[in-house]
Motif scaffolding. Structure first.
Motif, short mmCIF file in Angstrom:
data_model
loop_
_atom_site.label_atom_id
_atom_site.label_comp_id
_atom_site.label_asym_id
_atom_site.label_seq_id
_atom_site.Cartn_x
_atom_site.Cartn_y
_atom_site.Cartn_z
N PRO A 100 12.69 -13.76 -2.57
CA PRO A 100 13.60 -12.61 -2.62
C PRO A 100 13.83 -12.09 -4.03
N ILE A 101 14.01 -10.77 -4.13
CA ILE A 101 14.33 -10.15 -5.41
C ILE A 101 15.40 -9.09 -5.18
N ILE A 102 16.40 -9.07 -6.06
CA ILE A 102 17.55 -8.18 -5.95
C ILE A 102 17.49 -7.15 -7.07
N ALA A 103 17.60 -5.88 -6.75
CA ALA A 103 17.68 -4.84 -7.78
C ALA A 103 19.12 -4.65 -8.21
N ALA A 104 19.37 -4.69 -9.51
CA ALA A 104 20.69 -4.42 -10.08
C ALA A 104 20.61 -3.08 -10.79
N VAL A 105 21.07 -2.03 -10.13
CA VAL A 105 20.84 -0.66 -10.59
C VAL A 105 22.10 -0.09 -11.23
N ASP A 106 22.03 0.13 -12.52
CA ASP A 106 23.12 0.74 -13.27
C ASP A 106 22.57 2.01 -13.89
N LEU A 118 12.99 0.14 -4.13
CA LEU A 118 12.64 -0.02 -2.71
C LEU A 118 11.73 -1.22 -2.48
N ALA A 119 11.04 -1.68 -3.51
CA ALA A 119 10.20 -2.87 -3.38
C ALA A 119 11.02 -4.16 -3.41
N CYS A 120 12.31 -4.03 -3.73
CA CYS A 120 13.20 -5.19 -3.77
C CYS A 120 13.84 -5.41 -2.40
N ASP A 121 14.40 -6.60 -2.20
CA ASP A 121 14.94 -6.99 -0.90
C ASP A 121 16.41 -6.66 -0.72
N MET A 122 17.15 -6.57 -1.81
CA MET A 122 18.56 -6.22 -1.77
C MET A 122 18.85 -5.35 -2.97
N ILE A 123 19.90 -4.52 -2.87
CA ILE A 123 20.22 -3.59 -3.94
C ILE A 123 21.72 -3.64 -4.23
N VAL A 124 22.05 -3.92 -5.47
CA VAL A 124 23.42 -3.78 -5.97
C VAL A 124 23.41 -2.58 -6.91
N GLY A 145 4.84 3.61 -2.90
CA GLY A 145 5.52 2.86 -1.85
C GLY A 145 6.78 3.51 -1.35
N GLY A 146 7.25 4.56 -2.03
CA GLY A 146 8.50 5.19 -1.60
C GLY A 146 8.42 5.77 -0.21
N LEU A 147 7.35 6.52 0.08
CA LEU A 147 7.22 7.14 1.40
C LEU A 147 6.92 6.11 2.48
N LEU A 148 6.35 4.98 2.10
CA LEU A 148 6.05 3.93 3.08
C LEU A 148 7.29 3.13 3.44
N ARG A 149 8.20 2.95 2.48
CA ARG A 149 9.36 2.09 2.70
C ARG A 149 10.61 2.85 3.12
N LEU A 150 10.80 4.07 2.64
CA LEU A 150 12.06 4.77 2.86
C LEU A 150 12.39 4.97 4.33
N PRO A 151 11.43 5.32 5.22
CA PRO A 151 11.78 5.51 6.63
C PRO A 151 12.29 4.23 7.31
N GLY A 152 11.97 3.07 6.75
CA GLY A 152 12.47 1.83 7.31
C GLY A 152 13.83 1.44 6.76
#
Length: 261
Positions: A100-106, A118-124, A145-152
Motif C-alpha cells: 500500500p501507498i498513501i498520497a499526502a497531498v498539500d 490516482l496510482a496510490c491506494d489512499m489519499i489524504v 493512468g488518469g483516464l484508466l483509474r478515474l472512472p473507478g
C-alpha cells in the motif's frame, strides 16, 4: 516537510521509520514537475520498498506549495520522456507498488500530478489541495493512468466531466465523492498520512500486501474463479510464520513482532 541546502539537488527524498517508507518529491522550484531523474528515483525507491521485509506501507509527499504540476514540459521540449521501462510515467503510474501507498497531498495535484495520486491506494488531502486533468485544454490526452483509474474512483458522469473539460475538483468535493479519504488543515497532510500508515504498519505485512492485491485485482476475476484465485494469495499468508505469530501474540495479549516471513 521542507527542503534544505543539502537535499535541494535530489529529486526525491526517502526515509524509513517503523515499517513506513516516506517518499518526498523534491523539486519545489519547478512545482515538483516530473522529469526523468525523478521518475527513475521513484521507480528505484518503490522497487526497494516492495523488496524490503521490514517495510509495510509507503507515504508519498512533496516539498513546497504544489504537490505536483505533472510532467516537466521544459524537459519534454528537450526530448526527455519521464518514463521508466517497468513502472511508466513518474516511476509509478503503470505499475504501482505491490504494497500500500498513501498520497499526502498539500496543494495542487494536476495533470500527471493527479495521475500519480490516482496510482496510490489512499489519499489524504489538505483543504487547499485540488485535482485536475487539464490535458484536453492543451490538445493532449491524460495517458498516465488518469483516464484508466478515474472512472473507478468517481461516478461515471463526474469522471467524464472532469476529463473532458479539464475542470478542477476541490479536496472537499473529492472527499464527498469518495475519492479522498481525509481532508485536513493545510500543512498537516503528511502527519495525518503517517498516522494512517502507522495503523497499517502495525498489521501483518504479508497479510497487508495480499489484502491490497485481492481488493485491486478481484474486480477483474471471473465470478466462478474468484475464491480459487483468492486462495492462491491467502494460503501462503495463512501458513506463514507471521500468521502463527499473530495468533500467539493474541493469546499472550501482547503486540505481535512481524518478520515478513
Amino acid at each position: 516537510m521542507t527542503s534544505t541546502d543539502t537535499d535541494v539537488e535530489q529529486p526525491l527524498l526517502v526515509s524509513d521509520n517503523d515499517g513506513v517508507r516516506t517518499l518526498t518529491l523534491n523539486r519545489p522550484a519547478a512545482r515538483n514537475a516530473v522529469n526523468l531523474d525523478m521518475s527513475k528515483a521513484i521507480d528505484a525507491a518503490l522497487t526497494e520498498f516492495d523488496d524490503r521485509r521490514d517495510l509495510t506501507v509507503a507515504v508519498l509527499a512533496a516539498n513546497g506549495p504544489t504537490f505536483c504540476a505533472g510532467m516537466d514540459l521544459k524537459a519534454f521540449l528537450r526530448g526527455e520522456r519521464p518514463l521508466t521501462p517497468r513502472r511508466g510515467f513518474a516511476g509509478i503510474a503503470q505499475e504501482p507498488p505491490r504494497k500500500p501507498i498513501i498520497a499526502a497531498v498539500d496543494g495542487p495535484a494536476v495533470a500527471g500530478g493527479f495521475e500519480i495520486v490516482l496510482a496510490c491506494d489512499m489519499i489524504v488531502a489538505a483543504e487547499n489541495a485540488f485535482f485536475a486533468l487539464p490535458e484536453v485544454k492543451r490538445g493532449l490526452v491524460a495517458a498516465g493512468g488518469g483516464l484508466l483509474r478515474l472512472p473507478g474512483r468517481l461516478p461515471y458522469h463526474v469522471a467524464m466531466e472532469l476529463s473532458l473539460t479539464g475542470k478542477q475538483i476541490s479536496a472537499r468535493d473529492a472527499e464527498r465523492l469518495g475519492l479522498v479519504n481525509k481532508v485536513v488543515a493545510p500543512g498537516t497532510a503528511v502527519a495525518t498520512a503517517l498516522e494512517l500508515a502507522a495503523e497499517i504498519a502495525a498489521c501483518g505485512p504479508l497479510a497487508v500486501a495480499a489484502t491490497k492485491q485481492i481488493l485491486q485485482d478481484s474486480p477483474g476475476w471471473p465470478a466462478e474463479e474468484a475464491f480459487e484465485r483468492q486462495a492462491e494469495l491467502t494460503t501462503p499468508v495463512r501458513s506463514s510464520a507471521d500468521a502463527k505469530e499473530g495468533a500467539l501474540a493474541f493469546t499472550e495479549k501482547r503486540a505481535p513482532v512481524w518478520t515478513g516471513s
